[in-house]
Design a protein around this motif. Sequence first.
Motif, PDB file in Angstrom:
ATOM      1  N   ILE A 332     -40.362  36.008  23.067  1.00 33.93           N
ATOM      2  CA  ILE A 332     -39.040  36.075  23.713  1.00 33.93           C
ATOM      3  C   ILE A 332     -38.790  34.743  24.422  1.00 33.93           C
ATOM      4  O   ILE A 332     -39.666  34.237  25.133  1.00 33.93           O
ATOM      5  N   VAL A 333     -37.608  34.180  24.239  1.00 39.91           N
ATOM      6  CA  VAL A 333     -37.301  32.873  24.834  1.00 39.91           C
ATOM      7  C   VAL A 333     -36.009  32.961  25.637  1.00 39.91           C
ATOM      8  O   VAL A 333     -35.128  33.776  25.355  1.00 39.91           O
ATOM      9  N   LYS A 334     -35.924  32.074  26.624  1.00 38.76           N
ATOM     10  CA  LYS A 334     -34.695  31.917  27.415  1.00 38.76           C
ATOM     11  C   LYS A 334     -34.058  30.599  27.002  1.00 38.76           C
ATOM     12  O   LYS A 334     -34.684  29.547  27.080  1.00 38.76           O
ATOM     13  N   LEU A 335     -32.810  30.683  26.553  1.00 39.80           N
ATOM     14  CA  LEU A 335     -32.143  29.510  26.002  1.00 39.80           C
ATOM     15  C   LEU A 335     -31.011  29.034  26.904  1.00 39.80           C
ATOM     16  O   LEU A 335     -30.403  29.823  27.640  1.00 39.80           O
ATOM     17  N   GLY A 336     -30.731  27.734  26.823  1.00 39.85           N
ATOM     18  CA  GLY A 336     -29.647  27.138  27.588  1.00 39.85           C
ATOM     19  C   GLY A 336     -28.507  26.733  26.671  1.00 39.85           C
ATOM     20  O   GLY A 336     -28.105  27.490  25.786  1.00 39.85           O
ATOM     21  N   ASP A 337     -28.011  25.522  26.862  1.00 39.82           N
ATOM     22  CA  ASP A 337     -26.889  25.030  26.067  1.00 39.82           C
ATOM     23  C   ASP A 337     -27.350  24.607  24.675  1.00 39.82           C
ATOM     24  O   ASP A 337     -28.530  24.366  24.425  1.00 39.82           O
ATOM     25  N   ARG A 338     -26.356  24.490  23.781  1.00 35.20           N
ATOM     26  CA  ARG A 338     -26.625  23.999  22.439  1.00 35.20           C
ATOM     27  C   ARG A 338     -26.378  22.490  22.391  1.00 35.20           C
ATOM     28  O   ARG A 338     -25.454  21.985  23.009  1.00 35.20           O
ATOM     29  N   PHE A 339     -27.199  21.803  21.645  1.00 39.35           N
ATOM     30  CA  PHE A 339     -27.063  20.371  21.449  1.00 39.35           C
ATOM     31  C   PHE A 339     -27.117  20.114  19.944  1.00 39.35           C
ATOM     32  O   PHE A 339     -28.198  20.121  19.349  1.00 39.35           O
ATOM     33  N   GLY A 340     -25.947  19.932  19.347  1.00 42.92           N
ATOM     34  CA  GLY A 340     -25.891  19.784  17.906  1.00 42.92           C
ATOM     35  C   GLY A 340     -26.336  21.064  17.235  1.00 42.92           C
ATOM     36  O   GLY A 340     -25.767  22.131  17.446  1.00 42.92           O
ATOM     37  N   VAL A 341     -27.401  21.002  16.398  1.00 41.11           N
ATOM     38  CA  VAL A 341     -27.918  22.185  15.707  1.00 41.11           C
ATOM     39  C   VAL A 341     -29.168  22.719  16.395  1.00 41.11           C
ATOM     40  O   VAL A 341     -29.944  23.462  15.798  1.00 41.11           O
ATOM     41  N   GLU A 342     -29.343  22.371  17.656  1.00 35.31           N
ATOM     42  CA  GLU A 342     -30.532  22.789  18.383  1.00 35.31           C
ATOM     43  C   GLU A 342     -30.158  23.502  19.676  1.00 35.31           C
ATOM     44  O   GLU A 342     -29.095  23.261  20.251  1.00 35.31           O
ATOM     45  N   TRP A 343     -31.071  24.378  20.105  1.00 33.95           N
ATOM     46  CA  TRP A 343     -30.939  25.073  21.379  1.00 33.95           C
ATOM     47  C   TRP A 343     -31.846  24.399  22.403  1.00 33.95           C
ATOM     48  O   TRP A 343     -32.960  23.965  22.084  1.00 33.95           O
ATOM     49  N   ARG A 344     -31.382  24.398  23.642  1.00 33.38           N
ATOM     50  CA  ARG A 344     -32.259  23.978  24.736  1.00 33.38           C
ATOM     51  C   ARG A 344     -33.052  25.185  25.214  1.00 33.38           C
ATOM     52  O   ARG A 344     -32.490  26.252  25.473  1.00 33.38           O
ATOM     53  N   VAL A 345     -34.366  25.036  25.321  1.00 31.10           N
ATOM     54  CA  VAL A 345     -35.240  26.136  25.727  1.00 31.10           C
ATOM     55  C   VAL A 345     -35.524  26.015  27.225  1.00 31.10           C
ATOM     56  O   VAL A 345     -36.027  24.989  27.695  1.00 31.10           O
ATOM     57  N   LEU A 346     -35.210  27.079  27.953  1.00 30.23           N
ATOM     58  CA  LEU A 346     -35.446  27.099  29.395  1.00 30.23           C
ATOM     59  C   LEU A 346     -36.729  27.840  29.758  1.00 30.23           C
ATOM     60  O   LEU A 346     -37.239  27.682  30.863  1.00 30.23           O
ATOM     61  N   GLY A 347     -37.228  28.636  28.841  1.00 31.61           N
ATOM     62  CA  GLY A 347     -38.458  29.373  29.123  1.00 31.61           C
ATOM     63  C   GLY A 347     -38.956  30.111  27.902  1.00 31.61           C
ATOM     64  O   GLY A 347     -38.187  30.481  27.018  1.00 31.61           O
ATOM     65  N   GLY A 348     -40.284  30.320  27.822  1.00 33.58           N
ATOM     66  CA  GLY A 348     -40.881  31.077  26.732  1.00 33.58           C
ATOM     67  C   GLY A 348     -41.618  30.234  25.711  1.00 33.58           C
ATOM     68  O   GLY A 348     -42.387  30.772  24.912  1.00 33.58           O
ATOM     69  N   LEU A 349     -41.404  28.927  25.708  1.00 32.07           N
ATOM     70  CA  LEU A 349     -42.073  28.038  24.770  1.00 32.07           C
ATOM     71  C   LEU A 349     -42.580  26.798  25.488  1.00 32.07           C
ATOM     72  O   LEU A 349     -42.095  26.454  26.572  1.00 32.07           O
ATOM     73  N   LYS A 350     -43.531  26.131  24.834  1.00 30.56           N
ATOM     74  CA  LYS A 350     -44.054  24.875  25.354  1.00 30.56           C
ATOM     75  C   LYS A 350     -43.860  23.783  24.319  1.00 30.56           C
ATOM     76  O   LYS A 350     -43.738  24.052  23.122  1.00 30.56           O
ATOM     77  N   ASP A 351     -43.860  22.570  24.804  1.00 29.17           N
ATOM     78  CA  ASP A 351     -43.725  21.423  23.914  1.00 29.17           C
ATOM     79  C   ASP A 351     -44.887  21.395  22.922  1.00 29.17           C
ATOM     80  O   ASP A 351     -46.045  21.564  23.304  1.00 29.17           O
ATOM     81  N   GLY A 352     -44.576  21.222  21.637  1.00 31.80           N
ATOM     82  CA  GLY A 352     -45.607  21.132  20.614  1.00 31.80           C
ATOM     83  C   GLY A 352     -45.906  22.425  19.889  1.00 31.80           C
ATOM     84  O   GLY A 352     -46.608  22.400  18.873  1.00 31.80           O
ATOM     85  N   GLU A 353     -45.411  23.556  20.348  1.00 32.64           N
ATOM     86  CA  GLU A 353     -45.668  24.821  19.666  1.00 32.64           C
ATOM     87  C   GLU A 353     -44.870  24.878  18.364  1.00 32.64           C
ATOM     88  O   GLU A 353     -43.730  24.417  18.286  1.00 32.64           O
ATOM     89  N   ARG A 354     -45.492  25.479  17.331  1.00 31.21           N
ATOM     90  CA  ARG A 354     -44.853  25.571  16.032  1.00 31.21           C
ATOM     91  C   ARG A 354     -44.070  26.869  15.912  1.00 31.21           C
ATOM     92  O   ARG A 354     -44.563  27.943  16.283  1.00 31.21           O
ATOM     93  N   ILE A 355     -42.868  26.750  15.358  1.00 30.33           N
ATOM     94  CA  ILE A 355     -42.001  27.920  15.194  1.00 30.33           C
ATOM     95  C   ILE A 355     -41.508  27.962  13.761  1.00 30.33           C
ATOM     96  O   ILE A 355     -41.331  26.940  13.111  1.00 30.33           O
TER      97      ILE A 355
END
Length: 385
Positions: A332-355
């Motif tokens: 489960i992730v907490k998302l912020g604003d969209r930037f182009g074709v990407e979501w900003r992640v506010l919580g639930g993931l760490k840098d470098g994790e594979r999805i």
Amino acid sequence: MADSTVSKFKLWVFAVSAAAVSACGDAPAPQQAMLPSVIVNTAHTEEITPKTEIVGRTRASEDVVIKSQIQGQLLQRSFIEGDDVTAGDLLFEIDPATYKAELAQQHAVLKQAVASRDVAVMNWERGRRLLPDGMISAQDMDELTSRKLTTAAGVVQAEAAVQAAELQLSYTKVYAPISGRISHSKVSTGDIITPQSEMANLVQLQPMWVNFQVPEKGLITAQQNFSKAEQREVKITDIVMRLRLPNGTMFDEIGHIDFVGNRVDAATGTLPVRATFKNDDKLMLPGLFVTLVIESPITESALLIPQAAVQEDQQGRFVMVLNEQDEVQKRIVKLGDRFGVEWRVLGGLKDGERIVVEGLQKIRPGIKVNPVEQEVVPFKEDEQS
């Protein structure tokens, strides 16, 4: 002979059985099921300029209602409806005959008042010379002084009446107070105009204002971000305002905030804010609903993931994450604003994790997969939605 035949038959059966056993031993073992292949991406940190979109409404920087200040018959209209006019241009003319006559009468009253004052002054001068010799009494001198002062006041009053008449006469010609675009005429030639009659409307299109409302929650966040910006010597006027027109195209000019309200509206929970834009081509008109794209004055680091990786169920938005053993985990992730074709992640993931971004329909939590890395396309600021 019979015994020999039986022995040969037994040897043949034994040989066939041995061959069969040998053949069974050499048979290949059943292959394991192939792992499903999926396309994976990596949650990555990028330097971004946060942006926010807010709906606003255009408003003329000056909006003037042209009204009459006198009564009379309208003689002519001197403009083309819907045309651009310049400050000082003649718009309407009201019959001046009555006001010219009034002015002439007030001039006559002024002349009479001046004559009376001049006579009173001469009498006062004569009395001043006679008083020391006792040829007039002090009481008579007081009366001469009073007469002089009264007639002088009468001249001032008459002059004021002349000025008032001239002012009324000037109101028979209605001029444009500002440069702008005139509306249709709300009166016609020959109409009897009364004071405060609305005759036309004039709007100034350059510059153009855009009014919008900032919600309470967004206001606090903006103030916190702006406090950080102030530490970097960034002013509110440095906030870049872009404009998306009703047809979806972006307006060429960049705007800036020029007004922030001093209190939050208790009924709506919003704060009024205004931005100003150059409108040299006069493309924008008052009353348009537009979208403001507000860029933050500072950049910051953000964790981004592709929008294609995000799914949603009753628990909320989630992504499928692969651990070190290439096993699928639901996150489960907490998302912020969209930037182009990407979501900003506010919580639930760490840098470098594979999805997982492709092949989601083939997997479920707990299974092992064959991951194929997707090439990461760097985020561009102008791709933000």
